[in-house]
Design a protein around this motif. Structure first.
Motif, PDB file in Angstrom:
ATOM      1  N   ASN A 117      38.948 -23.658 -29.135  1.00 43.12           N
ATOM      2  CA  ASN A 117      40.209 -23.900 -29.835  1.00 43.12           C
ATOM      3  C   ASN A 117      40.162 -23.214 -31.194  1.00 43.12           C
ATOM      4  OD1 ASN A 117      41.492 -26.198 -28.032  1.00 43.12           O
ATOM      5  ND2 ASN A 117      39.335 -26.736 -28.315  1.00 43.12           N
ATOM      6  N   VAL A 118      41.076 -22.279 -31.394  1.00 47.33           N
ATOM      7  CA  VAL A 118      41.109 -21.504 -32.627  1.00 47.33           C
ATOM      8  C   VAL A 118      42.348 -21.919 -33.432  1.00 47.33           C
ATOM      9  CG1 VAL A 118      41.148 -19.188 -33.631  1.00 47.33           C
ATOM     10  CG2 VAL A 118      40.004 -19.590 -31.432  1.00 47.33           C
ATOM     11  N   PHE A 119      42.140 -22.352 -34.665  1.00 49.27           N
ATOM     12  CA  PHE A 119      43.231 -22.801 -35.531  1.00 49.27           C
ATOM     13  C   PHE A 119      43.380 -21.837 -36.709  1.00 49.27           C
ATOM     14  CE2 PHE A 119      41.874 -26.594 -33.343  1.00 49.27           C
ATOM     15  CZ  PHE A 119      43.057 -27.249 -33.049  1.00 49.27           C
ATOM     16  N   VAL A 120      44.588 -21.293 -36.859  1.00 48.04           N
ATOM     17  CA  VAL A 120      44.879 -20.427 -38.002  1.00 48.04           C
ATOM     18  C   VAL A 120      46.230 -20.833 -38.572  1.00 48.04           C
ATOM     19  CG1 VAL A 120      43.555 -18.482 -37.089  1.00 48.04           C
ATOM     20  CG2 VAL A 120      45.999 -18.650 -36.595  1.00 48.04           C
ATOM     21  N   SER A 121      46.473 -20.438 -39.802  1.00 48.75           N
ATOM     22  CA  SER A 121      47.791 -20.653 -40.405  1.00 48.75           C
ATOM     23  C   SER A 121      48.301 -19.330 -40.967  1.00 48.75           C
ATOM     24  CB  SER A 121      47.723 -21.725 -41.496  1.00 48.75           C
ATOM     25  OG  SER A 121      46.730 -21.406 -42.449  1.00 48.75           O
ATOM     26  N   GLY A 122      47.915 -18.247 -40.289  1.00 47.88           N
ATOM     27  CA  GLY A 122      48.317 -16.907 -40.698  1.00 47.88           C
ATOM     28  C   GLY A 122      47.161 -15.934 -40.754  1.00 47.88           C
ATOM     29  N   GLU A 123      45.916 -16.428 -40.555  1.00 47.70           N
ATOM     30  CA  GLU A 123      44.732 -15.567 -40.637  1.00 47.70           C
ATOM     31  C   GLU A 123      44.528 -14.847 -39.303  1.00 47.70           C
ATOM     32  OE1 GLU A 123      44.178 -19.410 -42.992  1.00 47.70           O
ATOM     33  OE2 GLU A 123      44.706 -18.855 -40.941  1.00 47.70           O
ATOM     34  N   LEU A 124      45.363 -13.839 -39.047  1.00 47.37           N
ATOM     35  CA  LEU A 124      45.349 -13.167 -37.746  1.00 47.37           C
ATOM     36  C   LEU A 124      44.063 -12.385 -37.514  1.00 47.37           C
ATOM     37  CD1 LEU A 124      49.033 -11.966 -37.325  1.00 47.37           C
ATOM     38  CD2 LEU A 124      47.938 -14.025 -36.462  1.00 47.37           C
ATOM     39  N   ASP A 125      43.433 -11.874 -38.552  1.00 51.29           N
ATOM     40  CA  ASP A 125      42.175 -11.142 -38.375  1.00 51.29           C
ATOM     41  C   ASP A 125      41.106 -12.046 -37.769  1.00 51.29           C
ATOM     42  OD1 ASP A 125      43.293  -8.865 -39.400  1.00 51.29           O
ATOM     43  OD2 ASP A 125      42.525  -9.170 -41.440  1.00 51.29           O
ATOM     44  N   PHE A 126      41.105 -13.304 -38.190  1.00 53.18           N
ATOM     45  CA  PHE A 126      40.152 -14.276 -37.659  1.00 53.18           C
ATOM     46  C   PHE A 126      40.406 -14.499 -36.162  1.00 53.18           C
ATOM     47  CE2 PHE A 126      38.646 -18.539 -36.689  1.00 53.18           C
ATOM     48  CZ  PHE A 126      37.463 -18.646 -37.393  1.00 53.18           C
TER      49      PHE A 126
ATOM     50  N   GLY B 107      33.368 -12.933 -18.978  1.00 56.20           N
ATOM     51  CA  GLY B 107      32.526 -12.248 -17.999  1.00 56.20           C
ATOM     52  C   GLY B 107      31.177 -12.912 -17.835  1.00 56.20           C
ATOM     53  N   ARG B 108      30.677 -13.463 -18.945  1.00 56.86           N
ATOM     54  CA  ARG B 108      29.371 -14.130 -18.903  1.00 56.86           C
ATOM     55  C   ARG B 108      29.479 -15.511 -18.266  1.00 56.86           C
ATOM     56  NH1 ARG B 108      27.129 -14.170 -24.576  1.00 56.86           N
ATOM     57  NH2 ARG B 108      27.066 -11.933 -24.130  1.00 56.86           N
ATOM     58  N   TYR B 109      30.606 -16.212 -18.513  1.00 50.31           N
ATOM     59  CA  TYR B 109      30.776 -17.570 -17.983  1.00 50.31           C
ATOM     60  C   TYR B 109      32.105 -17.645 -17.221  1.00 50.31           C
ATOM     61  CZ  TYR B 109      27.471 -18.289 -21.851  1.00 50.31           C
ATOM     62  OH  TYR B 109      26.420 -18.202 -22.719  1.00 50.31           O
ATOM     63  N   PRO B 110      32.183 -17.057 -16.030  1.00 51.96           N
ATOM     64  CA  PRO B 110      33.450 -17.034 -15.279  1.00 51.96           C
ATOM     65  C   PRO B 110      33.989 -18.445 -15.032  1.00 51.96           C
ATOM     66  CG  PRO B 110      31.817 -15.601 -14.251  1.00 51.96           C
ATOM     67  CD  PRO B 110      31.088 -16.395 -15.289  1.00 51.96           C
ATOM     68  N   GLU B 111      35.233 -18.671 -15.407  1.00 50.80           N
ATOM     69  CA  GLU B 111      35.953 -19.928 -15.205  1.00 50.80           C
ATOM     70  C   GLU B 111      35.347 -21.114 -15.944  1.00 50.80           C
ATOM     71  OE1 GLU B 111      36.485 -20.693 -11.062  1.00 50.80           O
ATOM     72  OE2 GLU B 111      37.753 -18.936 -10.749  1.00 50.80           O
ATOM     73  N   ALA B 112      34.311 -20.895 -16.725  1.00 50.88           N
ATOM     74  CA  ALA B 112      33.657 -22.005 -17.424  1.00 50.88           C
ATOM     75  C   ALA B 112      34.146 -22.150 -18.858  1.00 50.88           C
ATOM     76  CB  ALA B 112      32.147 -21.819 -17.422  1.00 50.88           C
ATOM     77  N   VAL B 113      34.792 -21.102 -19.404  1.00 52.53           N
ATOM     78  CA  VAL B 113      35.242 -21.128 -20.794  1.00 52.53           C
ATOM     79  C   VAL B 113      36.710 -20.728 -20.866  1.00 52.53           C
ATOM     80  CG1 VAL B 113      34.905 -20.233 -23.131  1.00 52.53           C
ATOM     81  CG2 VAL B 113      32.929 -20.529 -21.618  1.00 52.53           C
ATOM     82  N   GLY B 114      37.504 -21.526 -21.557  1.00 53.98           N
ATOM     83  CA  GLY B 114      38.904 -21.205 -21.792  1.00 53.98           C
ATOM     84  C   GLY B 114      39.153 -21.036 -23.281  1.00 53.98           C
ATOM     85  N   PHE B 115      40.283 -20.435 -23.613  1.00 54.62           N
ATOM     86  CA  PHE B 115      40.615 -20.185 -25.012  1.00 54.62           C
ATOM     87  C   PHE B 115      42.022 -20.682 -25.312  1.00 54.62           C
ATOM     88  CE2 PHE B 115      37.133 -17.388 -24.302  1.00 54.62           C
ATOM     89  CZ  PHE B 115      36.538 -17.147 -25.525  1.00 54.62           C
ATOM     90  N   LYS B 116      42.185 -21.330 -26.457  1.00 52.69           N
ATOM     91  CA  LYS B 116      43.506 -21.735 -26.933  1.00 52.69           C
ATOM     92  C   LYS B 116      43.626 -21.359 -28.408  1.00 52.69           C
ATOM     93  CE  LYS B 116      45.643 -25.361 -25.511  1.00 52.69           C
ATOM     94  NZ  LYS B 116      46.089 -26.744 -25.278  1.00 52.69           N
ATOM     95  N   TYR B 117      44.784 -20.827 -28.769  1.00 55.13           N
ATOM     96  CA  TYR B 117      45.016 -20.389 -30.141  1.00 55.13           C
ATOM     97  C   TYR B 117      46.188 -21.184 -30.718  1.00 55.13           C
ATOM     98  CZ  TYR B 117      42.128 -16.457 -28.651  1.00 55.13           C
ATOM     99  OH  TYR B 117      41.106 -15.690 -28.159  1.00 55.13           O
ATOM    100  N   PHE B 118      45.955 -21.817 -31.860  1.00 53.40           N
ATOM    101  CA  PHE B 118      46.965 -22.647 -32.499  1.00 53.40           C
ATOM    102  C   PHE B 118      47.392 -22.037 -33.831  1.00 53.40           C
ATOM    103  CE2 PHE B 118      44.532 -25.473 -29.812  1.00 53.40           C
ATOM    104  CZ  PHE B 118      45.493 -26.290 -29.220  1.00 53.40           C
ATOM    105  N   MET B 119      48.711 -21.993 -34.053  1.00 53.11           N
ATOM    106  CA  MET B 119      49.247 -21.607 -35.353  1.00 53.11           C
ATOM    107  C   MET B 119      49.703 -22.881 -36.063  1.00 53.11           C
ATOM    108  SD  MET B 119      49.887 -19.049 -37.429  1.00 53.11           S
ATOM    109  CE  MET B 119      49.928 -17.583 -36.371  1.00 53.11           C
ATOM    110  N   VAL B 120      48.996 -23.277 -37.119  1.00 55.70           N
ATOM    111  CA  VAL B 120      49.316 -24.506 -37.850  1.00 55.70           C
ATOM    112  C   VAL B 120      50.543 -24.258 -38.716  1.00 55.70           C
ATOM    113  CG1 VAL B 120      48.477 -26.225 -39.480  1.00 55.70           C
ATOM    114  CG2 VAL B 120      46.893 -25.192 -37.827  1.00 55.70           C
ATOM    115  N   LEU B 121      51.573 -25.097 -38.533  1.00 57.09           N
ATOM    116  CA  LEU B 121      52.848 -24.907 -39.228  1.00 57.09           C
ATOM    117  C   LEU B 121      53.241 -26.158 -39.997  1.00 57.09           C
ATOM    118  CD1 LEU B 121      54.789 -23.249 -36.279  1.00 57.09           C
ATOM    119  CD2 LEU B 121      53.808 -22.070 -38.224  1.00 57.09           C
ATOM    120  N   ASP B 122      53.802 -25.966 -41.168  1.00 59.63           N
ATOM    121  CA  ASP B 122      54.332 -27.059 -41.975  1.00 59.63           C
ATOM    122  C   ASP B 122      55.792 -27.279 -41.578  1.00 59.63           C
ATOM    123  OD1 ASP B 122      55.307 -28.815 -43.854  1.00 59.63           O
ATOM    124  OD2 ASP B 122      54.263 -27.875 -45.528  1.00 59.63           O
ATOM    125  N   GLN B 123      56.080 -28.417 -40.975  1.00 62.48           N
ATOM    126  CA  GLN B 123      57.424 -28.690 -40.463  1.00 62.48           C
ATOM    127  C   GLN B 123      58.470 -28.719 -41.575  1.00 62.48           C
ATOM    128  OE1 GLN B 123      57.659 -32.316 -38.263  1.00 62.48           O
ATOM    129  NE2 GLN B 123      59.660 -31.906 -37.413  1.00 62.48           N
TER     130      GLN B 123
END
Length: 271
Positions: A165-174, A187-203
Motif C-alpha cells: 500500500n503506497v500513500f502519497v499526497s502529490g509525491e509522484l516520484d515516490f 515476476g519473483r512472487y507470482p500472484e503473491a504480491v499486490g499493489f495499491k496506490y492511494f492519493m491522500v486528499l483533504d476533503q
C-alpha cells in the motif's frame, strides 16, 4: 441486653455485611464490572462509572476502554476530553475493537476541526463538500483512472499474500519508484504480491478538476485510489506521506521506510 452490647452487635453486623459485599464484588468477572460501569455511565453517574471502568481498562479490557472513550466524549467539562477519548479508542482499536476504530476516526475529525478553527462557512453555510461534490469527485477519479491507469494489480481470483500500500499526497516520484519495481517483484512472487496506490486528499479543500490529481503525470501507469482525509492511511497507522505499508492475509501491518527496503522486507515475509 446492655446498650454497649447492642452497639458491639450492630458494628459486627455492619462489618460482616461489608465483607460480604466486598467478597461479592471480587467474585464479579471483568465483563460484569464493565456492565455495572456502563449502567452508571448511562445514568450520567460519571464518577461511579469511572471507578468501575478504569481498573478494567488498565487490565486490558477493550470494552472498558471503549466505554471510557464514550464517557469522555460526553464530558466537555474535563479539559482535553476529546484527546483523552481518542487515547482510549486508539488503545481499544489496536486490540481489534471495531467500534473503537470507527469512533477514533470521528474523534480525530473533530479534533482536526478544533485545531484548524471552526468549520469553514460561506454565506453562513458549510463550505465542506456536499455528498454531490464527493460523488462528482469519485466520478472524476474513475474517468481519470480509465484514461491513464491500469488500476493497482489486484485482479484475479487469488488473494495476494501481501499487498503493498503506497500513500502519497502529490509525491509522484515516490509512487513512480515503487511502480517501476512492481514488474520485477511480481515476476519473483507470482500472484503473491499486490499493489495499491492511494492519493491522500483533504476533503475541505479538494475540488474536481482544480487542485487534484496533480498536474504532473506519473511516468508509470499508476491508478490512484482517492483516500479522503487520510481515512485509509490512519487505519494502517500512517502519520505522514509518502509512506509504504505492507498488509498480509493474517492481518499484519508492516511499515517500510522507503522503496529501497521494499525487496528486503518482502523477502523476509515470503520466507
Amino acid at each position: 441486653m446492655k446498650r454497649n452490647e447492642i452497639q458491639h452487635l450492630a458494628i459486627a453486623l455492619l462489618l460482616t455485611s461489608s465483607m460480604h459485599a466486598l467478597a461479592a464484588e471480587e467474585e464479579l468477572t471483568s465483563q460484569e464490572k464493565v456492565g455495572i460501569g456502563l449502567m452508571h455511565a448511562l445514568k450520567n453517574e460519571k464518577k461511579e462509572a469511572w471507578a468501575y471502568l478504569l481498573p478494567e481498562a488498565k487490565d486490558g479490557n477493550v470494552d472498558a476502554m471503549f466505554h471510557l472513550g464514550q464517557l469522555l466524549i460526553k464530558s466537555p467539562e474535563y479539559e482535553g476530553h476529546l484527546k483523552k477519548a481518542a487515547q482510549f479508542f486508539e488503545a481499544a482499536a489496536k486490540r481489534g475493537h471495531k467500534g473503537a476504530a470507527a469512533m477514533l476516526e470521528n474523534v480525530r475529525r473533530q479534533l482536526a476541526v478544533q485545531e484548524g478553527g471552526s468549520v469553514p462557512t460561506i454565506g453562513g453555510k458549510s463550505a465542506l463538500p456536499t455528498p454531490e461534490d464527493r460523488a462528482a469527485a469519485e466520478r472524476f477519479y474513475r474517468e481519470y483512472q480509465q484514461r491513464n491507469a491500469r488500476f493497482n494489480s489486484l485482479d484475479g481470483d487469488t488473494e495476494p499474500k501481501v499487498v503493498v500500500n503506497v500513500f502519497v499526497s502529490g509525491e509522484l516520484d515516490f509512487a513512480d519508484q515503487v511502480a517501476s519495481m512492481e514488474p520485477v517483484i511480481k515476476g519473483r512472487y507470482p500472484e503473491a504480491v499486490g499493489f495499491k496506490y492511494f492519493m491522500v486528499l483533504d476533503q475541505r479543500t479538494w475540488k474536481p478538476g482544480k487542485n487534484s490529481p496533480p498536474d504532473k503525470e506519473p511516468k508509470n501507469l499508476i491508478g490512484f485510489e482517492p483516500d479522503w482525509n487520510g481515512e485509509s492511511a490512519v487505519k494502517m497507522g500512517v502519520r505522514r506521506t509518502p509512506s509504504i505499508v505492507l498488509t498480509t492475509t493474517d492481518g499484519k501491518k508492516i511499515a517500510v521506510t522507503g522503496p529501497n527496503l521494499l525487496n528486503t522486507e518482502l523477502a523476509r515475509i515470503m520466507e
